[in-house]
Design a protein around this motif. Structure first.
Motif, mmCIF file in Angstrom:
data_model
loop_
_atom_site.group_PDB
_atom_site.id
_atom_site.type_symbol
_atom_site.label_atom_id
_atom_site.label_comp_id
_atom_site.label_asym_id
_atom_site.label_seq_id
_atom_site.Cartn_x
_atom_site.Cartn_y
_atom_site.Cartn_z
ATOM 1 N N ARG A 248 -0.720 -4.535 -1.118
ATOM 2 C CA ARG A 248 -1.281 -3.312 -0.552
ATOM 3 C C ARG A 248 -2.796 -3.467 -0.531
ATOM 4 N NH1 ARG A 248 0.732 0.170 -3.727
ATOM 5 N NH2 ARG A 248 -1.067 0.775 -4.982
ATOM 6 N N VAL A 249 -3.354 -3.398 0.661
ATOM 7 C CA VAL A 249 -4.786 -3.594 0.874
ATOM 8 C C VAL A 249 -5.409 -2.234 1.149
ATOM 9 C CG1 VAL A 249 -6.516 -4.795 2.262
ATOM 10 C CG2 VAL A 249 -4.284 -5.871 1.849
ATOM 11 N N SER A 250 -6.348 -1.821 0.304
ATOM 12 C CA SER A 250 -6.961 -0.492 0.419
ATOM 13 C C SER A 250 -8.432 -0.632 0.797
ATOM 14 C CB SER A 250 -6.846 0.269 -0.910
ATOM 15 O OG SER A 250 -5.501 0.352 -1.325
ATOM 16 N N THR A 251 -8.890 0.189 1.743
ATOM 17 C CA THR A 251 -10.274 0.128 2.179
ATOM 18 C C THR A 251 -11.069 1.299 1.629
ATOM 19 O OG1 THR A 251 -10.147 1.457 4.199
ATOM 20 C CG2 THR A 251 -9.386 -0.826 4.343
ATOM 21 N N GLU A 252 -12.368 1.181 1.740
ATOM 22 C CA GLU A 252 -13.286 2.217 1.270
ATOM 23 C C GLU A 252 -13.091 3.512 2.035
ATOM 24 O OE1 GLU A 252 -17.749 1.561 -0.250
ATOM 25 O OE2 GLU A 252 -17.540 1.462 1.929
ATOM 26 N N ASN A 253 -12.566 3.404 3.253
ATOM 27 C CA ASN A 253 -12.351 4.580 4.094
ATOM 28 C C ASN A 253 -11.036 5.279 3.810
ATOM 29 O OD1 ASN A 253 -14.741 3.848 5.343
ATOM 30 N ND2 ASN A 253 -13.708 2.731 6.983
ATOM 31 N N GLY A 254 -10.288 4.771 2.822
ATOM 32 C CA GLY A 254 -9.030 5.398 2.464
ATOM 33 C C GLY A 254 -7.823 4.911 3.245
ATOM 34 N N VAL A 255 -8.019 3.900 4.081
ATOM 35 C CA VAL A 255 -6.918 3.351 4.861
ATOM 36 C C VAL A 255 -6.213 2.275 4.035
ATOM 37 C CG1 VAL A 255 -6.277 2.134 6.985
ATOM 38 C CG2 VAL A 255 -8.126 3.830 7.008
ATOM 39 N N GLN A 256 -4.900 2.196 4.157
ATOM 40 C CA GLN A 256 -4.123 1.160 3.477
ATOM 41 C C GLN A 256 -3.250 0.427 4.477
ATOM 42 O OE1 GLN A 256 -1.817 2.771 0.267
ATOM 43 N NE2 GLN A 256 -3.585 3.071 -1.076
ATOM 44 N N LEU A 257 -3.022 -0.852 4.190
ATOM 45 C CA LEU A 257 -2.036 -1.606 4.948
ATOM 46 C C LEU A 257 -1.266 -2.484 3.980
ATOM 47 C CD1 LEU A 257 -2.871 -4.891 5.575
ATOM 48 C CD2 LEU A 257 -4.688 -3.732 6.788
ATOM 49 N N GLN A 258 -0.105 -2.951 4.411
ATOM 50 C CA GLN A 258 0.732 -3.812 3.587
ATOM 51 C C GLN A 258 0.846 -5.171 4.245
ATOM 52 O OE1 GLN A 258 4.365 -2.009 1.915
ATOM 53 N NE2 GLN A 258 3.714 -0.086 2.871
ATOM 54 N N ALA A 259 0.818 -6.224 3.423
ATOM 55 C CA ALA A 259 0.828 -7.581 3.954
ATOM 56 C C ALA A 259 1.626 -8.496 3.031
ATOM 57 C CB ALA A 259 -0.592 -8.112 4.101
ATOM 58 N N LYS A 260 2.321 -9.437 3.649
ATOM 59 C CA LYS A 260 3.046 -10.428 2.867
ATOM 60 C C LYS A 260 2.086 -11.401 2.187
ATOM 61 C CE LYS A 260 7.044 -10.290 5.974
ATOM 62 N NZ LYS A 260 7.841 -11.080 6.953
ATOM 63 N N ALA A 261 0.939 -11.649 2.819
ATOM 64 C CA ALA A 261 -0.069 -12.559 2.254
ATOM 65 C C ALA A 261 -1.452 -12.039 2.590
ATOM 66 C CB ALA A 261 0.121 -13.980 2.796
ATOM 67 N N VAL A 262 -2.425 -12.418 1.750
ATOM 68 C CA VAL A 262 -3.820 -12.016 1.940
ATOM 69 C C VAL A 262 -4.704 -13.250 1.792
ATOM 70 C CG1 VAL A 262 -5.733 -10.616 1.057
ATOM 71 C CG2 VAL A 262 -3.399 -9.699 1.030
#
Length: 426
Positions: free
Chosen positions: A218-232
């Motif tokens: 789970r990748v979270s940004t400073e703007n409050g947006v999140q996305l999910q990824a199998k790899a980063v």
């Protein structure tokens, strides 16, 4: 930081891509943090391998060192083939030497194959020697690469003077595999072709947190947006912060300052780098220079550790330019800018995988244009196949530099001392 102290000559093409929105809760195969050359190359190649890719950058594409460097495309590494073979062993060393030899090709083939709107000249790079010891090292390097069939040449003092137009060199080494590009145009065009390949690029999305649950990041940004990824993939290099614990403490970020003259007159242009090569010299605190597409002389080198506060922070580069080219004493310096680069203690790029599905790459060592273009392809291949043989450098654990908080103070003192020694040597 005043904009007057960050005024590069490089320009984005009119074809430059635009950012896309970042939908909250999006799911992708791969999330890439950082929109420099490393991040863009990984994104493009991963997308073409069939992965869904979301790239996030804290600012604008080209705003970091990838768009603000000197645009020198140099193959190889800081170390020569024999050292690499001895250090990494026959199999890994040979693979690494072959990879290092190919990095400039990766850039110029991309420009050709993708028809990138990027000004470039591929007439080589000269490593200019100002001492007998440096000339001996150049001869050793020439022997090793020549034995491998590389298009290289050892230059005597007269040949070096003719190709550079500069004063004070005893000779040099010409590597014709190298060249120069407009780095901001290259980075911008890289983003365009990545977008066309299906990569989604979101700007002004600073990533502040990475969490893993049930094999998904789970990748979270400073703007409050999140996305999910199998790899980063973390591709922030010198702009690395605390996103991965300890990673920022494995590098020492430095500033590379640059200046550009007004366009040279035809008479001066005919004698200064007449064939369009790039040059780096052999000094402890080296300077590097080339001509731009609009006929300016661009010269760069290490700057102060802190952010610049006045035009005087570039004075050491102006002195170096006058030393090399006294005939330019009456030519105005019209542009000043800087970017941040990362140094690793062993002067090699590092690839880390602290957890499965999380990769980080740091340490361009002054050759990032070619190195990161070629490495992104390999990183994408590794993510797709899981075959570690795709990686030219071995995966290594994150090892913070001891007393890292004091390291930059020591580096600043070392730079000052080396600059004094270089001045005494002329």
């Amino acid at each position: 930081m005043a904009t007057a102290f960050s005024d590069p000559i490089w320009r984005k093409p009119q074809t430059a891509s635009t950012f896309q929105s970042l939908p909250n809760g999006e799911r992708v195969d791969l999330a890439i943090v950082g929109g420099g050359i490393m991040g863009l190359s990984t994104a493009l190649h991963a997308a073409r391998l069939g992965l869904s890719v979301q790239l996030l950058d804290a600012g604008e594409i080209g705003q970091g060192a990838s768009g603000l460097n000197g645009g020198q495309v140099i193959p190889g590494l800081k170390y020569d083939p024999e050292w690499l073979l001895e250090h990494f062993g026959p199999e890994r060393g040979e693979a690494l030497v072959n990879f290092a030899a190919s990095t400039a090709d990766a850039v110029f083939e991309l420009i050709r194959d993708e028809k990138l709107a990027v000004p470039f000249v591929r007439n080589g790079w000269i490593q200019a020697a100002h001492t007998e010891a440096a000339l001996k090292a150049a001869a050793n390097r020439d022997r090793q690469w020549r034995a491998r069939g590389a298009d290289v040449q050892l230059l005597n003092a007269a040949e070096t003077a003719a190709r550079t137009g500069a004063q004070g060199y005893l000779g040099g080494w010409l590597d014709r595999r190298a060249g120069v590009i407009d780095p901001l145009a290259y980075t911008s065009e890289f983003a365009r072709v990545a977008t066309a390949a299906g990569v989604r690029i979101a700007g002004h999305q600073k990533v502040v947190r990475l969490d893993k649950s049930a094999g998904v990041w789970r990748v979270s940004t400073e703007n409050g947006v999140q996305l999910q990824a199998k790899a980063v993939v973390l591709a922030t290099n010198a702009y690395t912060d605390g996103l991965i614990p300890g990673l920022a403490q494995t590098i020492v970020p430095l500033h590379s300052f640059q200046i550009a003259t007004a366009p040279l007159s035809p008479g001066l242009a005919a004698t200064i780098l007449p064939e369009g090569q790039a040059v780096s010299d052999s000094r402890r605190i080296l300077v590097y220079y080339r001509k731009s597409a609009d006929g300016r002389l661009v010269l760069g080198g290490r700057g102060r550790m802190a952010l610049p506060t006045s035009a005087s922070d570039w004075a050491h580069l102006e002195r170096a330019l006058r030393r090399l080219y006294p005939m330019l004493s009456g030519v105005a310096i019209e542009k000043h800018w800087f970017g941040r680069v990362a140094m690793t203690p062993d002067h090699l790029p590092h690839i880390h995988e602290p957890e499965q599905g999380l990769l980080a790459v740091v340490g361009c060592q002054g050759r990032g244009v070619g190195l990161m273009t070629a490495l992104g392809d390999r990183i994408a291949g590794y993510l797709r196949s899981g075959d570690v043989r795709q990686l030219p450098f071995p995966l290594s654990p994150i090892r913070p530099i001891p007393f890292h908080a004091f390291r930059q103070v020591g580096v600043a003192a070392t730079i000052a001392w080396y600059r004094l020694l270089d001045a005494l040597e002329r």
